[in-house]
Design a protein around this motif. Structure first.
Motif, mmCIF file in Angstrom:
data_model
loop_
_atom_site.group_PDB
_atom_site.id
_atom_site.type_symbol
_atom_site.label_atom_id
_atom_site.label_comp_id
_atom_site.label_asym_id
_atom_site.label_seq_id
_atom_site.Cartn_x
_atom_site.Cartn_y
_atom_site.Cartn_z
ATOM 1 N N LEU A 27 0.832 -1.208 0.000
ATOM 2 C CA LEU A 27 0.000 0.000 0.000
ATOM 3 C C LEU A 27 0.868 1.259 0.000
ATOM 4 O O LEU A 27 0.550 2.252 -0.677
ATOM 5 N N LYS A 28 1.957 1.214 0.749
ATOM 6 C CA LYS A 28 2.866 2.363 0.821
ATOM 7 C C LYS A 28 3.528 2.600 -0.532
ATOM 8 O O LYS A 28 3.624 3.749 -1.004
ATOM 9 N N LYS A 29 3.992 1.539 -1.157
ATOM 10 C CA LYS A 29 4.638 1.682 -2.459
ATOM 11 C C LYS A 29 3.646 2.179 -3.509
ATOM 12 O O LYS A 29 3.999 2.969 -4.388
ATOM 13 N N LYS A 30 2.422 1.706 -3.417
ATOM 14 C CA LYS A 30 1.386 2.173 -4.340
ATOM 15 C C LYS A 30 1.209 3.682 -4.206
ATOM 16 O O LYS A 30 1.131 4.407 -5.209
ATOM 17 N N GLN A 31 1.174 4.177 -2.971
ATOM 18 C CA GLN A 31 1.039 5.614 -2.736
ATOM 19 C C GLN A 31 2.245 6.386 -3.263
ATOM 20 O O GLN A 31 2.117 7.531 -3.698
ATOM 21 N N GLU A 32 3.410 5.754 -3.227
ATOM 22 C CA GLU A 32 4.634 6.403 -3.707
ATOM 23 C C GLU A 32 4.733 6.411 -5.230
ATOM 24 O O GLU A 32 5.689 6.948 -5.787
ATOM 25 N N GLY A 33 3.770 5.798 -5.902
ATOM 26 C CA GLY A 33 3.757 5.826 -7.359
ATOM 27 C C GLY A 33 4.222 4.554 -8.037
ATOM 28 O O GLY A 33 4.291 4.498 -9.277
ATOM 29 N N TYR A 34 4.546 3.537 -7.262
ATOM 30 C CA TYR A 34 4.938 2.249 -7.842
ATOM 31 C C TYR A 34 3.711 1.527 -8.388
ATOM 32 O O TYR A 34 2.602 1.670 -7.858
ATOM 33 N N GLN A 35 3.905 0.731 -9.409
ATOM 34 C CA GLN A 35 2.912 -0.258 -9.791
ATOM 35 C C GLN A 35 3.134 -1.487 -8.924
ATOM 36 O O GLN A 35 4.280 -1.876 -8.673
ATOM 37 N N ILE A 36 2.055 -2.095 -8.462
ATOM 38 C CA ILE A 36 2.188 -3.300 -7.634
ATOM 39 C C ILE A 36 1.540 -4.469 -8.372
ATOM 40 O O ILE A 36 0.437 -4.359 -8.906
ATOM 41 N N ILE A 37 2.273 -5.583 -8.406
ATOM 42 C CA ILE A 37 1.883 -6.744 -9.204
ATOM 43 C C ILE A 37 1.762 -7.953 -8.282
ATOM 44 O O ILE A 37 2.660 -8.233 -7.484
ATOM 45 N N TRP A 38 0.672 -8.654 -8.411
ATOM 46 C CA TRP A 38 0.359 -9.802 -7.558
ATOM 47 C C TRP A 38 0.509 -11.074 -8.367
ATOM 48 O O TRP A 38 -0.214 -11.293 -9.343
ATOM 49 N N LEU A 39 1.456 -11.927 -7.965
ATOM 50 C CA LEU A 39 1.660 -13.224 -8.600
ATOM 51 C C LEU A 39 1.192 -14.307 -7.634
ATOM 52 O O LEU A 39 1.838 -14.571 -6.619
ATOM 53 N N ILE A 40 0.057 -14.916 -7.939
ATOM 54 C CA ILE A 40 -0.509 -15.988 -7.117
ATOM 55 C C ILE A 40 -0.120 -17.324 -7.756
ATOM 56 O O ILE A 40 -0.385 -17.555 -8.932
ATOM 57 N N TYR A 64 -6.415 -2.863 -3.113
ATOM 58 C CA TYR A 64 -5.075 -2.269 -3.047
ATOM 59 C C TYR A 64 -4.962 -0.949 -3.830
ATOM 60 O O TYR A 64 -4.451 0.022 -3.256
ATOM 61 N N PRO A 65 -5.280 -0.793 -5.072
ATOM 62 C CA PRO A 65 -5.582 -1.844 -6.051
ATOM 63 C C PRO A 65 -4.290 -2.299 -6.727
ATOM 64 O O PRO A 65 -3.364 -1.513 -6.934
ATOM 65 N N PHE A 66 -4.247 -3.593 -7.088
ATOM 66 C CA PHE A 66 -3.120 -4.106 -7.849
ATOM 67 C C PHE A 66 -3.229 -3.644 -9.297
ATOM 68 O O PHE A 66 -4.322 -3.569 -9.863
ATOM 69 N N ASP A 67 -2.087 -3.338 -9.894
ATOM 70 C CA ASP A 67 -2.061 -2.943 -11.302
ATOM 71 C C ASP A 67 -2.170 -4.146 -12.225
ATOM 72 O O ASP A 67 -2.656 -4.033 -13.343
ATOM 73 N N LYS A 68 -1.706 -5.297 -11.752
ATOM 74 C CA LYS A 68 -1.756 -6.521 -12.554
ATOM 75 C C LYS A 68 -1.837 -7.704 -11.594
ATOM 76 O O LYS A 68 -1.165 -7.712 -10.553
ATOM 77 N N VAL A 69 -2.636 -8.681 -11.943
ATOM 78 C CA VAL A 69 -2.735 -9.912 -11.157
ATOM 79 C C VAL A 69 -2.493 -11.097 -12.084
ATOM 80 O O VAL A 69 -3.153 -11.234 -13.123
ATOM 81 N N TYR A 70 -1.532 -11.934 -11.710
ATOM 82 C CA TYR A 70 -1.278 -13.187 -12.419
ATOM 83 C C TYR A 70 -1.642 -14.331 -11.471
ATOM 84 O O TYR A 70 -1.245 -14.320 -10.308
ATOM 85 N N ASN A 71 -2.384 -15.300 -11.964
ATOM 86 C CA ASN A 71 -2.765 -16.450 -11.153
ATOM 87 C C ASN A 71 -2.433 -17.720 -11.922
ATOM 88 O O ASN A 71 -3.084 -18.033 -12.922
ATOM 89 N N LEU A 72 -1.411 -18.442 -11.464
ATOM 90 C CA LEU A 72 -1.008 -19.669 -12.144
ATOM 91 C C LEU A 72 -1.960 -20.823 -11.850
ATOM 92 O O LEU A 72 -1.950 -21.831 -12.560
ATOM 93 N N GLU A 73 -2.752 -20.708 -10.765
ATOM 94 C CA GLU A 73 -3.781 -21.680 -10.412
ATOM 95 C C GLU A 73 -3.238 -23.106 -10.306
ATOM 96 O O GLU A 73 -3.872 -24.070 -10.746
ATOM 97 N N LEU A 74 -2.062 -23.226 -9.688
ATOM 98 C CA LEU A 74 -1.493 -24.544 -9.429
ATOM 99 C C LEU A 74 -2.105 -25.113 -8.146
ATOM 100 O O LEU A 74 -2.858 -24.438 -7.446
ATOM 101 N N GLU A 75 -1.779 -26.353 -7.839
ATOM 102 C CA GLU A 75 -2.431 -27.028 -6.712
ATOM 103 C C GLU A 75 -1.883 -26.544 -5.367
ATOM 104 O O GLU A 75 -0.680 -26.620 -5.122
#
Length: 220
Positions: free
Chosen positions: A24-37, A66-77
């Motif tokens: 959240l802090k990095k998002k406020q600082e102008g970073y894009q935040i990416i979620w790899l699930i 957050y909001p995340f700029d990008k979400v990747y979900n590999l959907e592994l077990e």
């Protein structure tokens, strides 16, 4: 071009437990935040359609908060990353790293007792070689409550503390979306435990609430 943070999440909620305030802090600082699930509930892995729908709804709600700029979900077990070959894990993740070019990478701890966390760490280290990915500036190991604190060494032995006082309540709000993962105290993933850890790390770094990390590599 915006700087980017990419967080490796063996399971949805690990990103918020370990680095919700940081993200959240990095998002406020102008970073894009990416979620790899890496893993997800699926009917083929034994979960009911209701459980699958609920988990996917949680992921959608959290990604927007957050909001995340990008979400990747590999959907592994889940609890099954050891069933996949190294190439099955490295190939898609390498592609994501090359596409996104993150400056900061967040990983679970290699000392976490959960096998998915250990594998996520090992894969994260493998795909973040500086000579192949010169855009990477920092690799941080997260402290994930209920995993890191139950490992062999009982801690990540942090050497970086991040003040999240302005973001802690938002972190708690986001965690509440994973209501199936949060329990009543003394369950490790209780709101009381989450607050207590943030207060402890804050007292160690002269602020109200903090998150702790171990700097694995830093190139600045």
């Amino acid at each position: 071009m915006s700087k980017k943070v990419l967080v490796f999440t063996p399971h949805p909620d690990d990103e918020t437990l370990g680095a919700g305030g940081f993200l959240l802090k990095k998002k406020q600082e102008g970073y894009q935040i990416i979620w790899l699930i890496l893993t997800n509930m699926k009917k083929e892995f034994g979960w009911t359609p209701e459980q699958v729908d609920k988990r996917n709804q949680e992921i959608d709600e959290v990604s927007k908060l957050y909001p995340f700029d990008k979400v990747y979900n590999l959907e592994l077990e889940p609890t099954g990353l050891d069933k996949y070959s190294l190439s099955e894990l490295l190939t898609p993740i390498n592609k994501i790293i090359k596409t996104e070019e993150p400056e900061i990478i967040l990983l679970p701890s290699d000392n976490d007792p959960h096998s998915d966390h250990k594998i996520a760490y090992q894969v994260g280290i493998s795909v973040s070689k500086k000579f192949r990915n010169p855009f990477i500036k920092q690799i941080l190991e997260m402290e994930i409550l209920s995993e890191t604190n139950f490992g062999v060494f009982d801690s990540i032995q942090p050497n970086l503390f991040v003040d999240i006082s302005d973001f802690f309540e938002k972190k708690v709000e986001i965690l509440s979306k994973f209501n199936g993962e949060i329990g009543e105290h003394p369950f490790p993933r209780s709101l009381e435990s989450i607050r207590a850890l943030a207060i402890l790390r804050g007292s160690q770094s002269n602020c109200k609430y903090a998150e702790a990390f171990r700097v694995i590599k830093s190139y600045e």
